[in-house]
Motif scaffolding. Structure first.
Motif, mmCIF file in Angstrom:
data_model
loop_
_atom_site.group_PDB
_atom_site.id
_atom_site.type_symbol
_atom_site.label_atom_id
_atom_site.label_comp_id
_atom_site.label_asym_id
_atom_site.label_seq_id
_atom_site.Cartn_x
_atom_site.Cartn_y
_atom_site.Cartn_z
ATOM 1 N N LEU A 1 -80.992 -77.769 41.480
ATOM 2 C CA LEU A 1 -82.179 -77.271 40.784
ATOM 3 C C LEU A 1 -82.264 -77.866 39.382
ATOM 4 O O LEU A 1 -83.336 -78.241 38.906
ATOM 5 N N ASP A 2 -81.120 -77.941 38.750
ATOM 6 C CA ASP A 2 -81.087 -78.480 37.387
ATOM 7 C C ASP A 2 -81.516 -79.941 37.360
ATOM 8 O O ASP A 2 -82.292 -80.355 36.500
ATOM 9 N N TRP B 1 -87.283 -73.511 36.917
ATOM 10 C CA TRP B 1 -86.549 -72.667 35.965
ATOM 11 C C TRP B 1 -86.475 -71.227 36.480
ATOM 12 O O TRP B 1 -85.441 -70.579 36.415
ATOM 13 N N GLN B 2 -87.610 -70.738 37.039
ATOM 14 C CA GLN B 2 -87.602 -69.396 37.623
ATOM 15 C C GLN B 2 -86.621 -69.314 38.787
ATOM 16 O O GLN B 2 -85.922 -68.316 38.961
ATOM 17 N N GLN B 3 -86.562 -70.372 39.568
ATOM 18 C CA GLN B 3 -85.631 -70.389 40.707
ATOM 19 C C GLN B 3 -84.188 -70.344 40.225
ATOM 20 O O GLN B 3 -83.337 -69.697 40.819
ATOM 21 N N MET B 4 -83.917 -71.050 39.136
ATOM 22 C CA MET B 4 -82.554 -71.054 38.593
ATOM 23 C C MET B 4 -82.169 -69.658 38.103
ATOM 24 O O MET B 4 -81.078 -69.161 38.384
ATOM 25 N N LEU B 5 -83.097 -69.040 37.382
ATOM 26 C CA LEU B 5 -82.833 -67.695 36.869
ATOM 27 C C LEU B 5 -82.610 -66.724 38.031
ATOM 28 O O LEU B 5 -81.693 -65.892 38.003
ATOM 29 N N ALA C 1 -87.175 -77.180 26.139
ATOM 30 C CA ALA C 1 -86.589 -77.705 27.374
ATOM 31 C C ALA C 1 -86.457 -79.221 27.300
ATOM 32 O O ALA C 1 -85.507 -79.796 27.819
ATOM 33 N N GLN C 2 -87.421 -79.833 26.616
ATOM 34 C CA GLN C 2 -87.350 -81.288 26.504
ATOM 35 C C GLN C 2 -86.122 -81.720 25.720
ATOM 36 O O GLN C 2 -85.638 -82.828 25.882
ATOM 37 N N GLY C 3 -85.616 -80.815 24.867
ATOM 38 C CA GLY C 3 -84.377 -81.120 24.157
ATOM 39 C C GLY C 3 -83.141 -80.786 24.969
ATOM 40 O O GLY C 3 -82.104 -81.415 24.832
ATOM 41 N N GLU C 4 -83.260 -79.785 25.854
ATOM 42 C CA GLU C 4 -82.081 -79.285 26.569
ATOM 43 C C GLU C 4 -81.876 -79.944 27.932
ATOM 44 O O GLU C 4 -80.770 -80.274 28.310
ATOM 45 N N PHE C 5 -82.985 -80.047 28.665
ATOM 46 C CA PHE C 5 -82.862 -80.559 30.026
ATOM 47 C C PHE C 5 -82.960 -82.085 30.027
ATOM 48 O O PHE C 5 -83.983 -82.646 30.348
ATOM 49 N N THR C 6 -81.905 -82.699 29.611
ATOM 50 C CA THR C 6 -81.937 -84.155 29.613
ATOM 51 C C THR C 6 -80.625 -84.673 30.164
ATOM 52 O O THR C 6 -79.665 -83.920 30.337
ATOM 53 N N GLY C 7 -80.582 -85.918 30.438
ATOM 54 C CA GLY C 7 -79.334 -86.552 30.833
ATOM 55 C C GLY C 7 -78.943 -86.261 32.250
ATOM 56 O O GLY C 7 -79.792 -86.181 33.133
ATOM 57 N N GLU C 8 -77.655 -86.022 32.438
ATOM 58 C CA GLU C 8 -77.126 -86.046 33.791
ATOM 59 C C GLU C 8 -77.131 -84.699 34.500
ATOM 60 O O GLU C 8 -76.709 -84.596 35.641
ATOM 61 N N GLY C 9 -77.592 -83.668 33.824
ATOM 62 C CA GLY C 9 -77.628 -82.377 34.493
ATOM 63 C C GLY C 9 -76.301 -81.638 34.357
ATOM 64 O O GLY C 9 -75.430 -82.042 33.593
ATOM 65 N N LEU C 10 -76.177 -80.578 35.104
ATOM 66 C CA LEU C 10 -75.023 -79.687 34.957
ATOM 67 C C LEU C 10 -73.701 -80.413 35.184
ATOM 68 O O LEU C 10 -72.769 -80.297 34.424
ATOM 69 N N ILE C 11 -73.649 -81.102 36.274
ATOM 70 C CA ILE C 11 -72.412 -81.790 36.618
ATOM 71 C C ILE C 11 -72.708 -83.288 36.667
ATOM 72 O O ILE C 11 -73.457 -83.737 37.522
ATOM 73 N N PRO C 12 -72.167 -84.032 35.723
ATOM 74 C CA PRO C 12 -72.446 -85.474 35.706
ATOM 75 C C PRO C 12 -72.052 -86.104 37.044
ATOM 76 O O PRO C 12 -70.989 -85.796 37.585
#
Lengths: 92, 251
Positions: free
Chosen positions: A24-25, A44-48, A80-91
């Motif tokens: 999801l992430d 995001w709702q699904q994650m919560l 979110a644009q600052g937080e949800f970036t890069g490789e996600g939860l588990i690279p």
């Protein structure tokens, strides 16, 4: 695994949820990168929901670190644009 | 770097491990760590108090705006009774703008109140964690070898550290939000101050920034309705003809 929802507290989830949460992430990251706010909100709702449904709130006297820290529930798309970036939860 | 793992907690964690490395006696580290936590807890309390202060200031701004709304309403009536429909319209337009702002301001103050409650609740939680740490450190001191103690301390300290970082983040967000609201309310207040009744006369029909802004923000229909209602009210005292058609007293 231990997951924190920022501003709310920590939850203990079965380790098997990690994969689902990560998936999801990753999709949330893609949505944010594509500027797709509606798509992001949905994911995001699904994650919560996953954390709330499968997770058990930690007792107040438990002093443990989280494996994953999620942003506050009311995270704005700009944040979110600052937080949800890069490789996600588990690279990968 | 993981997308969601908060940067803040990483910062706090590295601070804590540096802290733990400093002292070679675990007992000393524990006491120092606890002392630091208590200090941080004080900062959190102060932060919440700041949010409360800002909220109160916002409420005061909101009250001021409310007074302006009443004043503008009175001015519109005065203008109408003196056959100055143009002035009355301007006053009503300003009033309409202020009412819109007031509404959003009040809504935001309510939101802020909710946040404040949550912060207080979380502060209580954090205090419980710090207290838990205090108990735990005594157990660790008594029961574990130095090497084991280091590991246990790290775990517990990082747990508390994360909680603190999280509350710090929540505080920061609440403060940012309050600042934004205050800036916006302040801007409206200035706008209104510039548009006091005396100045309306000077503005006349000219289009300045305020007028343009008003035109964007106010629905003309709403102002028309209010104006008509006001005319009817004033007219009912003086006769059938609307007051602006022919003033009895002139200017």
């Amino acid at each position: 695994m231990i997951v924190r929802i920022s501003g709310e507290g920590q939850f203990r989830l079965p380790d098997s949820d990690g994969e689902r949460l990560n998936e999801l992430d990753n999709r949330a990251v893609s949505a944010v990168e594509a500027g797709d706010e509606t798509g992001f909100r949905e994911l995001w709702q699904q994650m919560l929901a996953l954390v709330e449904n499968d997770g058990e709130a930690l007792a107040e006297d438990e002093l443990v670190e989280s494996d994953v820290i999620l942003p506050p529930r009311d995270v704005s798309f700009a944040e979110a644009q600052g937080e949800f970036t890069g490789e996600g939860l588990i690279p990968d | 770097m993981p997308g969601l793992a908060g940067r803040m907690s990483t910062v706090i964690k590295s601070k804590i491990s540096r802290l733990l490395d400093r002292a070679e006696d675990p007992g000393e580290t524990l006491d120092y760590g606890y002392q630091k936590q208590v200090e941080l807890l004080q900062n959190v309390k102060k932060g919440i108090a700041d949010v409360v202060t800002s909220k109160k200031r916002l409420q005061m701004q909101s009250q001021k705006l409310e007074q302006q709304v009443v004043k503008l309403d009175t001015q519109a009536r005065q203008a109408l009774s003196q056959n100055r429909e143009d002035l009355a319209r301007t006053a009503l337009e300003r009033k309409s703008l202020l009412q819109t702002e007031l509404q959003s301001l009040d809504q935001q103050v309510t939101e802020l109140e909710g946040q404040q409650e949550k912060l207080t609740e979380n502060e209580k939680k954090l205090r419980a964690k710090v207290e838990g740490f205090r108990t735990k450190k005594e157990v660790i001191k008594a029961q574990y070898s130095a090497a084991e103690a280091q590991v246990k301390i790290s775990e517990a300290a990082n747990g508390v550290g994360e909680e603190m970082a999280d509350l710090g983040l929540a505080l920061q967000r609440a403060e940012d939000k309050t600042e934004q609201m205050r800036a916006r309310a302040g801007a409206v207040e200035e706008l209104e101050a510039a548009g006091a009744f005396d100045d309306i006369t000077q503005l006349g029909g000219g289009k300045d920034d305020i007028d343009r802004e008003l035109a964007e923000l106010t629905s003309g229909a709403q102002v028309d309705d209010e104006l008509a209602k006001m005319k009817a009210e004033l007219g009912s005292g003086g006769g059938d003809t609307p007051a602006l058609e022919s003033g009895k007293e002139g200017q």
